[in-house]
Motif scaffolding. Structure first.
Motif, PDB file in Angstrom:
ATOM      1  N   GLN A 131      -2.056  -1.877   7.718  1.00 36.68           N
ATOM      2  CA  GLN A 131      -3.329  -2.019   7.016  1.00 36.68           C
ATOM      3  C   GLN A 131      -3.256  -1.448   5.605  1.00 36.68           C
ATOM      4  O   GLN A 131      -3.829  -2.015   4.660  1.00 36.68           O
ATOM      5  CB  GLN A 131      -4.435  -1.322   7.802  1.00 36.68           C
ATOM      6  CG  GLN A 131      -5.824  -1.576   7.235  1.00 36.68           C
ATOM      7  CD  GLN A 131      -6.174  -3.061   7.212  1.00 36.68           C
ATOM      8  OE1 GLN A 131      -6.048  -3.732   8.221  1.00 36.68           O
ATOM      9  NE2 GLN A 131      -6.621  -3.565   6.058  1.00 36.68           N
ATOM     10  N   ALA A 132      -2.570  -0.331   5.430  1.00 42.70           N
ATOM     11  CA  ALA A 132      -2.470   0.259   4.089  1.00 42.70           C
ATOM     12  C   ALA A 132      -1.769  -0.691   3.125  1.00 42.70           C
ATOM     13  O   ALA A 132      -2.182  -0.837   1.962  1.00 42.70           O
ATOM     14  CB  ALA A 132      -1.720   1.591   4.161  1.00 42.70           C
ATOM     15  N   ASP A 175      -4.022  -3.617   2.202  1.00 42.15           N
ATOM     16  CA  ASP A 175      -5.010  -3.255   1.187  1.00 42.15           C
ATOM     17  C   ASP A 175      -4.384  -3.183  -0.204  1.00 42.15           C
ATOM     18  O   ASP A 175      -4.998  -3.607  -1.193  1.00 42.15           O
ATOM     19  CB  ASP A 175      -5.650  -1.915   1.541  1.00 42.15           C
ATOM     20  CG  ASP A 175      -6.523  -2.007   2.785  1.00 42.15           C
ATOM     21  OD1 ASP A 175      -6.973  -3.127   3.111  1.00 42.15           O
ATOM     22  OD2 ASP A 175      -6.747  -0.965   3.435  1.00 42.15           O
ATOM     23  N   ARG A 188      -3.671  -6.761  -1.279  1.00 40.50           N
ATOM     24  CA  ARG A 188      -4.936  -7.423  -1.599  1.00 40.50           C
ATOM     25  C   ARG A 188      -5.291  -7.178  -3.078  1.00 40.50           C
ATOM     26  O   ARG A 188      -5.706  -8.083  -3.795  1.00 40.50           O
ATOM     27  CB  ARG A 188      -6.044  -6.890  -0.694  1.00 40.50           C
ATOM     28  CG  ARG A 188      -7.343  -7.671  -0.830  1.00 40.50           C
ATOM     29  CD  ARG A 188      -8.522  -6.965  -0.167  1.00 40.50           C
ATOM     30  NE  ARG A 188      -8.195  -6.207   1.037  1.00 40.50           N
ATOM     31  CZ  ARG A 188      -8.072  -6.748   2.237  1.00 40.50           C
ATOM     32  NH1 ARG A 188      -8.230  -8.053   2.396  1.00 40.50           N
ATOM     33  NH2 ARG A 188      -7.790  -5.985   3.289  1.00 40.50           N
ATOM     34  N   GLY A 189      -5.081  -5.944  -3.510  1.00 43.20           N
ATOM     35  CA  GLY A 189      -5.344  -5.626  -4.911  1.00 43.20           C
ATOM     36  C   GLY A 189      -4.447  -6.407  -5.848  1.00 43.20           C
ATOM     37  O   GLY A 189      -4.892  -6.881  -6.903  1.00 43.20           O
ATOM     38  N   ARG A 236     -10.750 -10.787  -0.144  1.00 44.57           N
ATOM     39  CA  ARG A 236     -11.254  -9.436   0.130  1.00 44.57           C
ATOM     40  C   ARG A 236     -11.427  -9.184   1.637  1.00 44.57           C
ATOM     41  O   ARG A 236     -11.381  -8.038   2.087  1.00 44.57           O
ATOM     42  CB  ARG A 236     -12.598  -9.220  -0.563  1.00 44.57           C
ATOM     43  CG  ARG A 236     -12.513  -9.114  -2.076  1.00 44.57           C
ATOM     44  CD  ARG A 236     -13.852  -8.661  -2.664  1.00 44.57           C
ATOM     45  NE  ARG A 236     -13.880  -8.752  -4.106  1.00 44.57           N
ATOM     46  CZ  ARG A 236     -13.345  -7.860  -4.933  1.00 44.57           C
ATOM     47  NH1 ARG A 236     -12.735  -6.794  -4.429  1.00 44.57           N
ATOM     48  NH2 ARG A 236     -13.423  -8.024  -6.238  1.00 44.57           N
ATOM     49  N   GLY A 255      -7.585  -9.651   7.070  1.00 43.97           N
ATOM     50  CA  GLY A 255      -7.001  -8.501   7.743  1.00 43.97           C
ATOM     51  C   GLY A 255      -5.768  -8.895   8.541  1.00 43.97           C
ATOM     52  O   GLY A 255      -5.303 -10.038   8.489  1.00 43.97           O
TER      53      GLY A 255
END
Length: 421
Positions: free
Chosen positions: A114-115, A118, A121-122, A165, A168
């Motif tokens: 997950q980290a 994220d 994603r950025g 955004r 997942g």
């Protein structure tokens, strides 16, 4: 040079071509899953997944993936298109097994932490922002949208910000489960490669994979056309026009490419000579013919000032119409020669050759010889080109995208009337 193929029992296809005299090779996996295979709620997931492949496995960290390839002087990369996703590397001859092992690792054992999701994603949101800030990039996304509205083929590959955004781990794993089966994969290698050794390695790394569950067939493409005009105070109006063309299995694709090349494929082309050299209306102008499995389009792009967009657009249409009437044998011969030379020069690169092997195998189920492709190009005659130009002018669907100070730009309806006049 000899093309060799092999298919594993689970459906994964292998294609190789040894290029004598080379000390390096390009190797990669091409997967028949791209933007058009996404459902609307998945738009952008194929591209997101491509990014995440390099973010670590149970055996390698993200840094280690890069280091293992770069420690031997190679490089590794990936891309997502509307019909496929590719993961590939270029290495020296002795390091081909390493490259295949790394590619297998990132495809078969990604962590999807997950980290890292994220963080990436950025990165992707920044990539979307960069595209939106690049007018001669985003205008083609808008052109695609108006050519194929409300269809997977018309959606942006990067996806909309609000979708990106929300993605997942389950979204990524779900798309892999739907589309990353061995029967949808092609391992392609070209350069200093040994076919039998590659087949043995791929069997060991991928042979255990079961075929993926049947995925939904992509929505058939339907060229609709239309107009999108985004007004903004930029230095230039960015003008992109598309006319419906043949798909890549249609023999007419070679005629479409010759016509587009003669119209706007180089410095000697009609659009370049008349609109840039004789009139000075733009810096960049070109035409190209692209194709998909079930559709295609010829695209013309140019950038010019707000004061000159009307003249540029009308002259572009006039040159298209005139090309259908008085295209010369010399122009057609030059366009054929440019196409052949571009293809043959490009195929001196093992990376380009590996990509061609994968694309041809995915389209035809076999790899046509380069000589066969040359013959198909040579078979395009003057009358073929004129007939194609006339049919495109009078009967093809059309799409128009404009970005910038485009208040004075003609409408698509007006351009179509002028083209058919």
């Amino acid at each position: 040079m000899t093309v060799q193929t092999h298919t594993l029992s689970n459906g994964l296809r292998i294609v190789t071509e040894n290029m004598p005299g080379l000390k390096s090779a390009s190797v990669g996996i091409w997967i028949m899953a791209g933007g058009r295979h996404e459902r609307v709620e998945q738009n952008g997931i194929a591209h997101f997944l491509e990014h995440m492949a390099f973010k670590g496995t149970t055996r390698r960290t993200a840094l280690r993936i890069a280091e293992e390839i770069e420690d031997v002087g190679g490089y590794i990369n990936a891309y997502t298109s509307r019909e496929m996703t590719a993961y590939y590397a270029r290495v020296l001859e002795d390091d081909v097994p390493l490259a295949i092992d790394v590619i297998a690792d990132i495809l078969l054992d990604p962590l999807f932490e997950q980290a890292e999701i994220d963080v990436e994603r950025g990165v992707i949101l920044q990539e979307i922002g960069q595209a939106l800030d690049t007018p001669d990039d985003i205008v083609f996304d808008w052109l695609q949208e108006v050519a194929y509205p409300d269809q997977p083929l018309g959606r942006t590959i990067l996806g909309p910000t609000e979708r990106v955004r929300g993605f997942g781990r389950d979204d990524l794993a779900g798309f892999v489960g739907e589309h990353y089966g061995p029967d949808r994969m092609i391992l392609s290698a070209a350069g200093a490669v040994d076919h039998d050794a590659i087949c043995a390695l791929v069997e060991r790394l991928f042979g255990h994979l079961p075929p993926a569950r049947a995925a939904e067939a992509p929505v058939p493409a339907r060229f609709v056309g239309g107009e999108r005009r985004e007004l903004k105070q930029l230095e230039q109006v960015h003008f992109a026009l598309a006319l419906e063309g043949p798909d890549y299995r249609d023999p007419a694709i070679y005629t479409a490419q010759v016509f587009a090349n003669a119209l706007g494929g180089g410095m000697s082309s009609r659009l370049f000579q008349e609109i840039r050299e004789n009139r000075g209306l733009c810096y960049t102008i070109f035409a190209q013919a692209g194709a998909y499995a079930d559709s295609g389009m010829m695209t013309i792009y140019a950038g010019t000032s707000a004061e000159q967009i009307d003249e540029l657009a009308n002259l572009t249409i006039d040159e298209m119409r005139r090309s259908a009437e008085d295209m010369s044998e010399a122009e057609v011969a030059r366009a054929r020669t440019q196409m052949k030379a571009g293809m043959l020069m490009g195929l001196e690169s093992p990376s380009n050759r590996a990509e061609r092997l994968a694309r041809m195998l995915s389209i035809w189920g076999y790899v046509p010889s380069v000589e066969d492709t040359v013959e198909r190009i040579d078979a395009v005659g003057l009358e073929d080109v004129r007939r194609f130009g006339a049919a495109t002018a009078t009967g093809a669907g059309a799409a128009l995208a404009l970005y910038g100070p485009a208040e004075r730009a003609p409408t698509l309806s007006r351009l179509r009337d002028r083209l058919a006049a």
